[in-house]
Design a protein around this motif. Structure first.
Motif, PDB file in Angstrom:
ATOM      1  N   THR A   1       0.090  -3.930  -1.784  1.00  0.00           N
ATOM      2  CA  THR A   1       0.618  -2.773  -2.503  1.00  0.00           C
ATOM      3  C   THR A   1       1.183  -1.790  -1.484  1.00  0.00           C
ATOM      4  OG1 THR A   1      -1.503  -1.596  -2.420  1.00  0.00           O
ATOM      5  CG2 THR A   1      -1.107  -2.969  -4.355  1.00  0.00           C
TER       6      THR A   1
ATOM      7  N   TYR B   1       3.179  -4.976  10.172  1.00  0.00           N
ATOM      8  CA  TYR B   1       1.733  -4.903   9.998  1.00  0.00           C
ATOM      9  C   TYR B   1       1.037  -5.299  11.289  1.00  0.00           C
ATOM     10  CZ  TYR B   1       2.271  -4.796   4.884  1.00  0.00           C
ATOM     11  OH  TYR B   1       2.590  -4.447   3.591  1.00  0.00           O
TER      12      TYR B   1
ATOM     13  N   VAL C   1       0.577   1.374  -1.296  1.00  0.00           N
ATOM     14  CA  VAL C   1      -0.442   2.326  -0.863  1.00  0.00           C
ATOM     15  C   VAL C   1      -1.449   1.691   0.091  1.00  0.00           C
ATOM     16  CG1 VAL C   1      -2.325   3.809  -1.627  1.00  0.00           C
ATOM     17  CG2 VAL C   1      -0.204   3.718  -2.937  1.00  0.00           C
ATOM     18  N   GLN C   2      -1.916   0.507  -0.236  1.00  0.00           N
ATOM     19  CA  GLN C   2      -3.006  -0.115   0.536  1.00  0.00           C
ATOM     20  C   GLN C   2      -2.534  -1.136   1.558  1.00  0.00           C
ATOM     21  OE1 GLN C   2      -6.098   0.873   0.555  1.00  0.00           O
ATOM     22  NE2 GLN C   2      -5.697   2.386  -1.033  1.00  0.00           N
ATOM     23  N   GLY C   3      -1.280  -1.518   1.502  1.00  0.00           N
ATOM     24  CA  GLY C   3      -0.797  -2.539   2.430  1.00  0.00           C
ATOM     25  C   GLY C   3      -1.341  -3.905   2.046  1.00  0.00           C
TER      26      GLY C   3
ATOM     27  N   GLY D   1      -3.605  -3.634   8.921  1.00  0.00           N
ATOM     28  CA  GLY D   1      -3.416  -2.219   8.696  1.00  0.00           C
ATOM     29  C   GLY D   1      -2.561  -2.005   7.461  1.00  0.00           C
ATOM     30  N   LYS D   2      -2.306  -0.744   7.143  1.00  0.00           N
ATOM     31  CA  LYS D   2      -1.548  -0.436   5.923  1.00  0.00           C
ATOM     32  C   LYS D   2      -0.049  -0.619   6.087  1.00  0.00           C
ATOM     33  CE  LYS D   2      -5.061   2.431   3.838  1.00  0.00           C
ATOM     34  NZ  LYS D   2      -5.407   3.683   3.132  1.00  0.00           N
ATOM     35  N   GLY D   3       0.388  -0.876   7.307  1.00  0.00           N
ATOM     36  CA  GLY D   3       1.790  -1.178   7.505  1.00  0.00           C
ATOM     37  C   GLY D   3       2.634   0.026   7.852  1.00  0.00           C
TER      38      GLY D   3
END
Lengths: 114, 116
Positions: free
Chosen positions: B38, A89, B40-42, A105-107
């Motif tokens: 999650t 991340y 999807v959202q990190g 961020g979303k990773g």
């Protein structure tokens, strides 16, 4: 809106190949950027963070350079190892001082195969 | 140093029930953060306390989520009338504050909430 953008959701590499995970950001204030790593069934932990004096932070073979001109803090490693498989991340300290949150961020899920 | 402790590790609730998640920050740390994770959202920011005072709750769904920090050794996140979309791993983190903009967050192992 998103303050931190990581474009790769899943990255699969063969051991020994170079790693690059992208991170770009939007920030009104002087930015502080971080990379956190989360191995399977573990808590996220700090991998490295940006400096204010243009030094390049390095840890466990990973490094990242803060480029304010392109608003980027990409994570790199010259040679991937099996143990590097994890979630990565990128994070940005928003706002000023200590009254500010860390936005992630979303990773990117990195899988390194033999 | 035991690190950030979160309990329970796993919680299963029925739709409409209440869930309370607990966090014990690292001793001496005065900032506590809650995040929801999650696929999807990190990692989504929920809320943040410093010296037990709420600083930023901009990520909290206002109607059913609430967080408190009654003393420096624990914080709770309460979700009322849980819904299936609340299913996630809820992570608590603490940090030394004021430590400047480069302060490190130390995360707990999280509570995996499953709403059936």
């Amino acid at each position: 809106g998103d303050s931190v953008t990581q474009t790769e959701g899943l990255v699969t590499l063969t051991e020994g190949l170079p790693v690059m995970l992208n991170c770009t950001y939007q920030s009104t204030y002087s930015p502080f950027l971080f990379w956190y790593v989360q191995h399977l069934n573990e808590a996220p932990k700090l991998l490295l963070k940006s400096f204010t004096d243009n030094k390049r932070p390095e840890h466990q073979g990973f490094h990242a350079t803060l480029h304010k001109s392109s608003s980027s803090f990409h994570l790199q490693k010259s040679s991937a190892q099996l143990s590097d498989s994890a979630l990565y991340y990128c994070a940005l300290r928003e706002g000023q001082g200590t009254g500010s949150k860390l936005s992630f961020g979303k990773g990117a899920k990195l899988t390194v195969s033999p | 140093n035991a690190g950030v402790i979160q309990t329970p590790r796993h919680k299963v609730t029925g739709k409409g029930q209440e869930a309370t998640l607990w966090c014990e920050p690292i001793s001496g740390h005065s900032a506590v953060f809650w995040y929801r994770q999650t696929i999807v959202q990190g990692l989504e920011f929920l809320t943040y306390f410093r010296n037990q005072a709420p600083i930023d709750d901009s990520g909290m769904p206002k109607e059913r989520f609430s967080a408190q920090m009654p003393n420096q050794s624990h914080s709770t996140l309460k979700i009322q009338s849980t819904q299936p979309q609340d299913s996630a791993v809820y992570l608590c983190a603490s940090s030394l504050a004021p430590g400047g903009c480069a302060e490190t967050l130390y995360f707990g192992s999280g509570t995996r909430l499953t709403v059936l």
